[in-house]
Structure formats: C-alpha cells, structure tokens
Design a protein around this motif. Structure first.
Motif, PDB file in Angstrom:
ATOM      1  N   THR A 195       0.697  -1.195   0.064  1.00 44.46           N
ATOM      2  CA  THR A 195       0.019  -0.071  -0.047  1.00 44.46           C
ATOM      3  C   THR A 195       0.990   1.164  -0.099  1.00 44.46           C
ATOM      4  N   LYS A 196       0.229   2.378  -0.655  1.00 48.91           N
ATOM      5  CA  LYS A 196       1.023   3.620  -0.783  1.00 48.91           C
ATOM      6  C   LYS A 196       0.614   4.595   0.546  1.00 48.91           C
ATOM      7  N   GLY A 197      -0.478   4.028   1.358  1.00 47.70           N
ATOM      8  CA  GLY A 197      -0.552   4.515   2.646  1.00 47.70           C
ATOM      9  C   GLY A 197      -2.431   4.569   3.037  1.00 47.70           C
ATOM     10  N   TYR A 198      -2.447   5.230   4.013  1.00 46.76           N
ATOM     11  CA  TYR A 198      -3.813   5.239   4.588  1.00 46.76           C
ATOM     12  C   TYR A 198      -4.785   6.483   4.105  1.00 46.76           C
ATOM     13  N   ILE A 199      -5.859   6.517   4.608  1.00 45.96           N
ATOM     14  CA  ILE A 199      -6.861   7.884   4.283  1.00 45.96           C
ATOM     15  C   ILE A 199      -7.264   8.100   5.567  1.00 45.96           C
ATOM     16  N   GLY A 200      -8.125   9.068   5.659  1.00 44.85           N
ATOM     17  CA  GLY A 200      -8.695   9.750   6.817  1.00 44.85           C
ATOM     18  C   GLY A 200      -8.031  10.249   7.921  1.00 44.85           C
ATOM     19  N   LYS A 201      -8.287   9.775   9.059  1.00 47.56           N
ATOM     20  CA  LYS A 201      -7.506  10.119  10.498  1.00 47.56           C
ATOM     21  C   LYS A 201      -6.048   9.763  10.168  1.00 47.56           C
ATOM     22  N   HIS A 202      -5.659   8.526   9.586  1.00 46.54           N
ATOM     23  CA  HIS A 202      -4.414   8.197   9.501  1.00 46.54           C
ATOM     24  C   HIS A 202      -3.559   8.522   8.304  1.00 46.54           C
TER      25      HIS A 202
END
Lengths: 484, 484
Positions: free
Chosen positions: B342-349
């Motif tokens: 994964t390239k990363g998270y969304i929202g809060k993170h």
C-alpha cells in the motif's frame, strides 16, 4: 523496481531446470553461478555499471550465460546480428559507443578485424574473476539490451529495451499462453534477435527450462516435440513449413504436453495452418517487433483456423489502434502502446522520438475485424503502389503458396513505366511449375492489378537470420534483372 | 498505465466463463455488460470519478458486479466488513468521507440506521442508467479499493489499494501458481476482505472463472473439488479443517485438475498439513495482509511437508527482510517491499507513513531458514486471529472502557478449537458490573466476532514500569485458567 530475474529465480526455485545445450543441463542455481562468474570477469575487464558491451556469436549456452552475466553486472548489451559484415559491426559499435566487443571464437576473423577493443570468449573465460556488487534490483528504465533494426531506409537504429519492456512483455505473454509445471521451450532462434532473447527472459521469469540449440533443425525439433521434452517453440513461417513436412512424412504424433507453436516474423500461409491443424500442432500466430520487445498481439491456437491470417488480439498490457480507422476493416498504420514499447533509440537516432503520446508508429499497415482481431496486411515499406491502387505483397504471396506446386513465394515491386510499379513474384517450386497455370491460378483469386507481372523461379528466397523474408533484396534483384 | 481489467478481459476472451453464483453463469462479455449497467447507474446517482462509495453486503454475484461497476466508473470502493455494527459503519464512512452507502437489502436495518446517504441494492438497480465515459486505463496509483484494518491504537485505519498493488499481486501469484486452460477458483470468502477481493482480481487478469458462494460450506466445497469444477480455492485454517473432515469421512478423491488449496489468514497447524497430504490435497500456505494486497510469500505444495509452518518464499515481485537479522534463523520484525505494498492510509491516518524507505513494517515477527523459507513466529504483537478475521485488542478495549461501570480493560487471545482464537477480556470494575449488560453493550458497538467470549473481573491489570498493559501476561492467565 524489478528484481534481477536470475537472482530472484535462483532464490525461488534453485533446483529447477534452467538451460540445456548440447547434452548439458544447468539448474537455476547453477546458471546463476555461471552468470556470477561472468559478471565478475566483466568486472575484471574494468567494465562498470552503465558501460556497454557488444556481443557477437552464434546461439550457445555460453552466450546465454554471458547475457545473464551482463544483467548481473549492470552492463548494457548490444546484441550484434551474427551475419553482420565487419563494416556493419563497426558501425553499430561506434553508434552505440560500446566499450568492448566480446566475440565467439568462431567469429575471430570478424572480431579481430573490427577496429575496437575486443576479446574472444576463450580469452574472456581465462580471466581471473574479481568479485563485484551484483545488481539485484533494476530501475524500470534500466536498459538491458540494445538491438539494431535495419529500418526501412538509411542507417540501422539501436533500439533500447528496458527491464520494464522485457518484463511487461513476458507478463502479457503468460496471461495469454498459461504456465504449467514442467514447461520447457525449444529455442532454435538467434539469441541476438528479440524473438530469441525473449525466450530467455520468459523462462527465467517463469522458472521454466530453455532447451537451446545452435540453429533450426526440423528433424531435431520434431523429435523434441514428439518426445514431450518441450511445451512450446518459436518459429517463423518457413521453419514451420519444414517442421510440418517432417511431421507429415514420418506421421509423427504431437505429445500432449506441447501446447504452443509460436509463429512470428510475418504472416503464415493458411495452407500451413491447415496442415498444422491436421497434425494436431497448436499454432499461435504473433505480431511483434524489436521496438515492442517481442509479442504485441497473439492469436490463440483455438482461433488459428477461424481467423486465418490474423495476428490475434492485443495482449493484456498492450494497446493497439489503427491510425485513422473509424470502423472495423478500415486499414491504416498500426500504432502500439504499452509498457513493452521501447523508450527510444541510441546513438545517431537518440533524438528521434520512438513514440508520439506513447504510441509507437509501427510502419505496418493493418486493420481490426469486427471481433477485434488484428490483421497485419503489410509492412509499409513493401507496399506496392500501382496506378494508384495499393497492393500488399503478403496478400499475393498468400495466394501463390496455395498453388499445389509452390513451396514458398516472395513478392515485391517491379518498376513499370505505365503504372509506376507492378508486382513481381519469386517462386520456390515443389517440382516444376507451369507459369501459365500459375498466372491463371492468380487471376482466379486476385484482381488483375494484383497479379504478378513477372515470375522468377529460384532455389531459395533471401531471408535474414530469423528466416524473415527480405523483400528489399527481391526488389534489388528485380532492378538488376531489368537493367540487363 | 494499467488497462481496466474487465474491459480488457472482455475484449480478449469475451466468451470465457467469468462468474457463477447460485446456478447462474456469466461470461466475461456478460459480466462486462452487467458492470457497465452498474457504472451508468452510479453515474445516475451523480457519483463522479474520484468519489468514494461504501459497499455493505454479503458475498454475492451482485456485489461482484458492483465492484466491477465501481472500477469502470472510476469510483473508489470502501469495502465494509458485513459484520460491522452501525457505529463501526458510521466511523468508517465518516473517516473515508464516503459519498454514499450502497447496501444489500438483507442489511437494510444497518443501512438505513447509518446517518449517511444510502441506497439499497434494489433501489439502486431500479435507477435509470445514464451512459458515461468508462475508465478504460488506470494510472498505477489509481485507488481501486479501501479496506479498514483495526489498528493498534483502537482506531481502524483505511488502507489504500491501488491498481498497481492488486495487479502486481496477481502477477506475482501467477508466476508461483501457474495458469492452465480451464482454471476456476472456488470462492467462499468474504468479498470485502483482501483474500476474497484478490480472487476476483486474479480471475479477471487471468481470464479464469470464479465459482462464487455466499459462504463457506464444507460439503459443497468438497463436491466442487472432487468433481473437477475448480482448480483452486482459498481457505483459512478453520475452514480447511472442516473440509478435511468431509473429505476424510467420505473418503473422497481429489480431482487431478485441483492443484491449489491456498491457506492464509494465520498459521496452519501441522496436523492439518499432514491430513491434507494424506488426502492428496495440494496445500499452499501463504502470508499476506490488507496492506500487501494479498499474498507476499507462499509455500508451494511440494514443500508443504518438508517445511511445515513456513509461509514459503517471497513471491517474484516481493522483497522481504527481517529487521536486524544477520543470519538465517535470526528473528525480527518482518519488513515487506514491492509494488503490491500500500502507498498509505486515508482519513484520520492519512499522514501516517505506511512504509519507511519503501519497507512496510508488518508488526509480525519471523525469520528465514537456511534455504530462504520464511517462518512467521509471532503475529503483530497482540493480534487475535479468529477464523481468519483480525481483531486488535486495543479496539475492543476502547469500547469496553466506554461502559459506565468499567474502569480499565485488557483484551487478549483465548485459544479456541473451532476458531483458532477468540477474544477474552479482563475488567477492572467501578462497582459491580453486570456481565450480561457488558456483553450487550459490546454487541451494540462491535462486530460479533470482536465481542469477548469470556470476561474476567480483576482488581488490577498487569502493567509494566511505564504502565503499559502487558497483554502477554493476560494470555498466560487465560492459558492457566483453561488448563484448570
């Protein structure tokens, strides 16, 4: 980033068969060890990452090991056609700014004549290796190979083929051809051509065996196919025909393990497809070129007879469109896009854009049928324009080889005062062939302007190292004969 | 750029079987047509490229078609676990800024309760489609799916999975598992999990069939495997065991076409592997997670008994290293790199880095043996894996301490023959606490598999010098109590 194929493969399946040649066999861990030795010898010669080396030789296990050695060392390879003259070798080495010519001892004369730093295989293998940092990961744009294409006119162009190009090509191919435990590929192609190199690339990505031979031999090929030694093979139309003759004459039974006869390098006469069908030989026609790192479209064996003459559909990661076409069957230049398409040229042609908005202009003419199957009607440079009408040599050849007494046919343009050009045909005949009957045969199936205005009987057609018909040579013959 | 899987596949092999569910079958061209209709209905709802939609439902053909519809429309999907409570759904929708909740009619109660714009499948399918420009090519970084994993902090993290992530995962897998004409995968997993979604992705890339079922059924699975309907299946340890029992009891013979029983979602007891070996069931253990878009390392069936407990070798386009390890068998955190990460998270993170110099810190502890086989010795410190579902203690604890009579809470794994593990809770109570009300309280806010199956009242929780909860001590307490 893409893992160095051989390092990764040797880590995954070290004991799987990788290569066989002249009775010897290497597993992937053994092939890796051989390649590491060669990388370290390149290091001993002072070759650094990013240097270029030109390889000159026939297809051999040694050449396969050198190729992998270069990929471990980070050295870019210029794969020279073994039929080049000294002048042509010098041109390509100079154009590519190669740092070294590494030549098979059988090519010593050419190798030593070339006015460049050069080393024979034997001398190279005597070097003391100096351990080096191997290139375990590649950037997508890392150039692995450079191959010169003669081009339609002028000077040969050095085509860059990157790690991504070759990898994408192999991945598109696996989604089309499948992958079975125990797959092995019969390799009787030149290693310096994209057709031959791509066999090596696919095998190491897939973890399968390459059964390597110096050159095409119909009897040996038939034996490999019949015995279950191999699951696939690459041929061109003419070698397919020779192989079919052996299979037919000896009434051979194709082993069920064999599932891919990949035919490239030009159109395949329908009569060959029919014969292959009768023999139970699963033929997959393919369309590709140096600039596309091998296959771009491939016709599945199931569709071989339903779509005779088609190159199939664009492979998974490949996009093809026909310039200017609005509907099925509209002809135009074939444009190709995808991660397998070259990023460009080197040397003299370095500034020439290989693509336009990502689209490679193939120079070939083709069309899609209503189901999306690609048909390559001809190489643009071979197009015969006669009195304003377009004639595609391949179409005329396809008719000629249907004649019972014609084995092979090549058609090209012959200058004509009246029409600008007319088609001329070169024929390799089965026994004797009656030219009047041949003329009548053509007239039955072709509009009169497409019927050859001259027939020449010949023992063989001019073909390049991968057996592709060289129509340019035919045109030169025609020109000479008309002068005399 | 990556071609939209379904558009490309339907162009390549339109008549190949794509999907079957409850007695109905769709070819790839039919599946495409269904997906196009749904894309156009999304358009009718005003959803644009780059919008997000949350999907809530059980595994069904409709959900598979909606998933492909979203991929055609350019809409990012948040795949909600069907067991989530209304509170959990609201959290994930808010965190992901989803524009719409599309819910299976069987989930109407939850769907309508959620304080968001929502549409049931039935109402959605009644919409008049409005033709739109389909997304035929994807940028590598185009987000296809978002899946929430519960984090160590108690707040679930939305993991972005891109077109490149899923494609690379499927390509690595094909080089490991092979691809045969007529391959079909038995799909009895949740579609909202990476395990279930990745089956869809692989099938459309490979051109193979998905035989979809709403849920796992050992008798049906055995029948599919024995009859030659399928060549592969995904299971977790607990479902593997149930399947083995049926095969053993009925003395069933595995069809030779069946060659991959992919077991993921946690460790597989060696006794199961032995039983599988005796049944002739080719088991491939795999290690992967939401952040790696499915498989990262997979053990081949040949090595299953030679390397019991191993997750195999890192797949072709995957790199794994053990932090701090210098030699084989050195244990450390498992770090993962590759185009599937994964390239990363969304929202809060969203600001939390998923990787460090490209390396994902899995949180799992493991080692390589001398041949390069990966062993996962300890899961993400405290992770509870229950029937293939991941449960993070922190998330359950965060709910427990919301209860008015709970002062402190500690959650850990309790062994379960059926599920591998289930959560157990240690409670420091304010006065008295009624366990039934606590159970009801949890059920309101947590998917049932996350609700503790045992509650222990205690005076204090084990904490280290810096007052950090020592869940390992809790696990030891549970073990002792269960022995008595």
């Amino acid at each position: 980033m893409i893992p160095n194929w051989l390092l990764k493969r040797a880590a995954l399946t070290p004991r799987a068969r990788a290569l066989s040649f002249e009775g010897k066999t290497w597993t992937y861990i053994e092939l890796k060890e051989e390649a590491v030795i060669r990388a370290n010898k390149l290091n001993a010669l002072g070759l650094q990452r990013g240097n270029r080396i030109a390889l000159l030789g026939a297809t051999s296990a040694e050449m396969a090991m050198l190729i992998h050695g270069c990929m471990l060392a980070g050295v870019e390879m210029v794969l020279l056609n073994a039929r080049l003259t000294v002048e042509e070798i010098e041109y390509q080495m100079k154009d590519s700014q190669s740092d070294l010519l590494l030549f098979d001892d059988a090519f010593s004369e050419k190798g030593r004549q070339a006015n460049f730093r050069s080393v024979s295989y034997t001398n190279f293998l005597e070097l003391e290796p100096i351990p080096m940092q191997l290139e375990s990961m590649w950037e997508e744009d890392r150039v692995l190979t450079i191959m010169y294409t003669s081009g339609t006119t002028g000077f040969p162009k050095g085509v860059r083929q990157t790690a991504e190009n070759h990898t994408a090509s192999a991945l598109s191919a696996v989604l089309n051809s499948g992958l079975h435990e125990g797959d092995a590929w019969l390799h009787m192609m030149p290693l310096f051509h994209i057709s031959g190199f791509s066999i090596l690339a696919r095998a190491v990505l897939y973890g399968t065996e390459v059964r390597l031979f110096e050159k095409f031999d119909a009897a040996v090929a038939a034996q490999e196919i019949v015995s279950g030694n191999v699951s696939g093979m690459s041929v061109v139309a003419v070698t397919l025909e020779r192989l079919l003759t052996v299979i037919e004459n000896d009434n051979l039974l194709i082993h069920p393990k064999f599932r891919t006869m990949l035919v490239g390098g030009g159109p395949v006469p329908v009569s060959y497809l029919k014969r292959a069908g009768q023999c139970g030989l699963p033929v997959m026609q393919t369309y590709g070129m140096t600039e596309t790192s091998s296959q771009t479209a491939t016709l599945s064996a199931e569709d071989a007879l339903r779509k005779p003459g088609s190159a199939g559909k664009p492979l998974f990661f490949t996009d093809i469109r026909i310039e200017g076409a609005e509907e099925p069957f509209d002809k135009g230049e074939i444009l190709i896009k995808g991660p397998h398409v070259t990023k460009g040229y080197i040397g003299k042609h370095v500034d020439k854009q290989a693509t336009e908005n990502g689209w490679l202009h193939s120079g070939d003419i083709g069309y899609f049928d209503e189901e999306g199957f690609l048909f390559v009607s001809d190489r643009r440079s071979d197009l015969i324009i006669s009195g304003g009408e377009n004639i595609y040599p391949a179409e005329v050849e396809a008719v000629l080889v249907e004649h019972p007494n014609v084995l092979e046919a090549g058609v090209c343009a012959m200058p004509s005062e009246k029409w600008g050009a007319v088609p001329a045909a070169f024929i390799v005949a089965a026994n004797t062939v009656d030219l009047e009957s041949l003329d009548a045969f053509c007239k039955q199936q072709l509009a009169s302007y497409k019927v050859p205005k001259a027939f020449y009987i010949t023992d063989e057609l001019p073909r390049n190292a991968s057996n592709k018909l060289m129509r340019k040579t035919l045109r030169e013959c025609v020109a000479e004969m008309n002068v005399e």
